[in-house]
Design an enzyme around this catalytic site. Structure first.
Site, PDB file in Angstrom:
ATOM      1  CG  HIS A  14      34.108  42.096  37.629  1.00 49.92           C
ATOM      2  ND1 HIS A  14      33.669  41.285  38.650  1.00 49.92           N
ATOM      3  CD2 HIS A  14      35.236  41.503  37.154  1.00 49.92           C
ATOM      4  CE1 HIS A  14      34.490  40.265  38.788  1.00 49.92           C
ATOM      5  NE2 HIS A  14      35.456  40.367  37.887  1.00 49.92           N
ATOM      6  CG  HIS A  16      40.260  40.599  36.363  1.00 54.35           C
ATOM      7  ND1 HIS A  16      40.529  40.115  37.629  1.00 54.35           N
ATOM      8  CD2 HIS A  16      39.013  40.183  36.072  1.00 54.35           C
ATOM      9  CE1 HIS A  16      39.489  39.426  38.069  1.00 54.35           C
ATOM     10  NE2 HIS A  16      38.552  39.456  37.144  1.00 54.35           N
ATOM     11  CE  LYS A 100      34.983  38.901  43.118  1.00 49.27           C
ATOM     12  NZ  LYS A 100      35.579  38.871  41.801  1.00 49.27           N
ATOM     13  CG  HIS A 137      34.196  34.059  41.659  1.00 52.52           C
ATOM     14  ND1 HIS A 137      34.777  34.404  40.464  1.00 52.52           N
ATOM     15  CD2 HIS A 137      33.822  32.754  41.532  1.00 52.52           C
ATOM     16  CE1 HIS A 137      34.765  33.356  39.651  1.00 52.52           C
ATOM     17  NE2 HIS A 137      34.195  32.336  40.285  1.00 52.52           N
ATOM     18  CG  HIS A 175      31.755  37.160  36.989  1.00 47.52           C
ATOM     19  ND1 HIS A 175      31.391  36.173  37.859  1.00 47.52           N
ATOM     20  CD2 HIS A 175      32.989  37.558  37.374  1.00 47.52           C
ATOM     21  CE1 HIS A 175      32.368  35.976  38.725  1.00 47.52           C
ATOM     22  NE2 HIS A 175      33.346  36.818  38.453  1.00 47.52           N
ATOM     23  CG  LEU A 222      36.437  29.459  35.922  1.00 49.88           C
ATOM     24  CD1 LEU A 222      37.494  29.092  36.963  1.00 49.88           C
ATOM     25  CD2 LEU A 222      35.361  28.376  35.839  1.00 49.88           C
ATOM     26  CG  ASP A 250      35.249  38.538  34.796  1.00 44.71           C
ATOM     27  OD1 ASP A 250      36.263  38.905  35.418  1.00 44.71           O
ATOM     28  OD2 ASP A 250      34.915  37.349  34.691  1.00 44.71           O
TER      29      ASP A 250
HETATM   30  C1  NCD Z   1      39.479  36.000  36.253  1.00 45.13           C
HETATM   31  C2  NCD Z   1      40.981  36.272  36.168  1.00 45.13           C
HETATM   32  O1  NCD Z   1      41.617  35.797  35.231  1.00 45.13           O
HETATM   33  O2  NCD Z   1      41.498  36.990  37.017  1.00 45.13           O
HETATM   34  N1  NCD Z   1      39.148  34.923  35.372  1.00 45.13           N
HETATM   35  C3  NCD Z   1      37.935  34.667  34.828  1.00 45.13           C
HETATM   36  O3  NCD Z   1      37.794  33.642  34.181  1.00 45.13           O
HETATM   37  N2  NCD Z   1      36.924  35.504  34.964  1.00 45.13           N
HETATM   38  C4  NCD Z   1      39.084  35.756  37.656  1.00 45.13           C
HETATM   39  C5  NCD Z   1      37.593  35.840  37.880  1.00 45.13           C
HETATM   40  O4  NCD Z   1      36.990  36.903  37.794  1.00 45.13           O
HETATM   41  O5  NCD Z   1      36.984  34.782  38.139  1.00 45.13           O
HETATM   42 ZN    ZN Z   2      36.652  38.757  37.388  1.00 45.80          ZN
END
Ligand code: NCD
Ligand code: ZN
Length: 351
Positions: A14, A16, A100, A137, A175, A222, A250
């Site tokens: 996971h 970003h 997702k 999520h 997460h 989150l 995450d």
């Molecule tokens: C994530 C993001 O910034 O893209 N933020 C987070 O707090 N984890 C989005 C997500 O995975 O919820």
């Molecule tokens: Zn995430």
């Protein structure tokens, strides 16, 4: 001699990676530690089609350091209007690994998410049949529900009925942050159709970290960190050796300006030192020998992929903390990495 640990090269289930200048700054950090990563689709605009997933994958591959063998595993972002045919074909063609589910408005860039799970049942049925994992999520979106209760409420209200209706669908609850989630997944994950990722930061902090001495935006993400008993349940799940729990950082980079603002956005950035943070948490819990299963074996087993062949070596410094500096993007913006309250002694050994 410093304690050493050699494990199979891990994957991040996971992550970003963003796009543009941010992508250029963060992708090499993930590629340094992980062989593969499940790449989240919550770009602006979100990655909702297999064609977009393909161009995004090319964009990622183009910014990797020369000689990198890192493999991005692509996902699409489900909406009320997802084309199931495109998703199934994209999966067949090897472009898409998973889809997702962002409940609309649950988190960063989720405005285009699903407004009612029932609306995508036909898509989920096709996914179940094709064996495409659903990544979730797991937070209730009703703003009247207390933010610390949203994960537990989601499990009862959405996830349990969903799994009753589609029992063969492979689901990853992403997460996780609560003992309710850890207990649910430990019980229900035995048949290999339900698993959970656990972040490094949720192993290190509880909700107090966000308010120690003032408001600490770099500890805000989150789902938000919960009470200490929940952190303890997550550590217990991660080090348990149970295969339904595996690594998913995450890591969610935002610029320093976007985090340190009157309405700072959610996301903790761990790509610079994620594996080291996990090693530290496992070591502190007395089970560094369980890191390999969690980081390198259980994820591939769930996704039906081979375990990586290469190894990675970690060492524990006898003194001196492994300090991580802020990352500068080509656009001149800083990204502030997660630094847990206690020192991180583990580091990746240069081979
Ligand atoms: C994530 C993001 O910034 O893209 N933020 C987070 O707090 N984890 C989005 C997500 O995975 O919820
Ligand atoms: Zn995430």
């Amino acid at each position: 001699m410093a304690p050493m640990l050699t494990i199979i090269r891990p994957d991040d289930w996971h992550v970003h990676l963003r796009d543009g200048e941010m992508l250029k700054a963060v992708a090499p950090l993930t590629a340094r530690q992980f062989a593969r990563a499940i790449v989240m689709p919550n770009l602006k605009p979100p990655v909702t089609t297999s064609a977009h997933a393909k161009t995004y994958r090319d964009e990622i591959l183009a910014v990797l350091p020369q000689g990198s063998t890192f493999t991005p595993l692509m996902t699409i972002y489900l909406t009320d209007a997802t084309d199931a045919g495109d998703l199934v074909q994209g999966h067949k063609d090897g472009i898409i690994t998973a889809a997702k589910l962002y409940p609309a408005n649950a988190t960063t860039n989720s405005e285009a998410g699903v407004t009612d799970i029932k609306k995508i049942y036909p898509v989920l049925e096709r996914m179940q049949k094709a064996g495409i994992p659903l990544l979730v999520h797991g937070e209730e979106t009703n703003p009247e529900i207390d933010v610390f209760d949203r994960e537990a409420v989601f499990i009862d209200k959405i996830l349990k009925p969903l799994r009753r209706d589609l029992p063969e669908l492979k689901v990853v609850l992403e997460h996780i942050t609560t003992l309710e989630a850890a207990a649910y997944v430990a019980n229900e994950g035995k048949k290999g159709r339900l698993a959970a990722t656990i972040t490094a930061h949720h192993l290190h902090i509880n909700r107090n970290a966000m308010f120690s001495g003032g408001i600490r935006p770099h500890f805000y993400c989150l789902p938000v960190a919960k009470r200490e008993k929940h952190r303890e349940a997550l550590v217990k799940a991660a080090i348990s050796g149970a295969p339904m729990f595996f690594l998913g950082t995450d890591t969610a980079p935002h610029t320093q300006a976007a985090k340190e603002s009157a309405c700072g956005c959610a996301g903790i950035f761990t790509a610079a030192n994620a594996l080291e943070l996990y090693a530290q948490a496992f070591d502190e819990a007395g089970h560094i020998e369980r890191l390999e299963g969690f980081a390198s074996r259980f994820g591939p087993a769930f996704y039906g992929l081979p375990v990586n062949k290469e190894l990675i070596k970690l060492e524990k410094a006898s003194g001196g903390e492994n300090k991580i500096k802020a990352i500068l993007t080509g656009g001149g913006q800083q990204i502030i990495p997660f630094v847990p309250p206690s020192p991180v002694l583990w580091r990746i050994a240069e081979s």
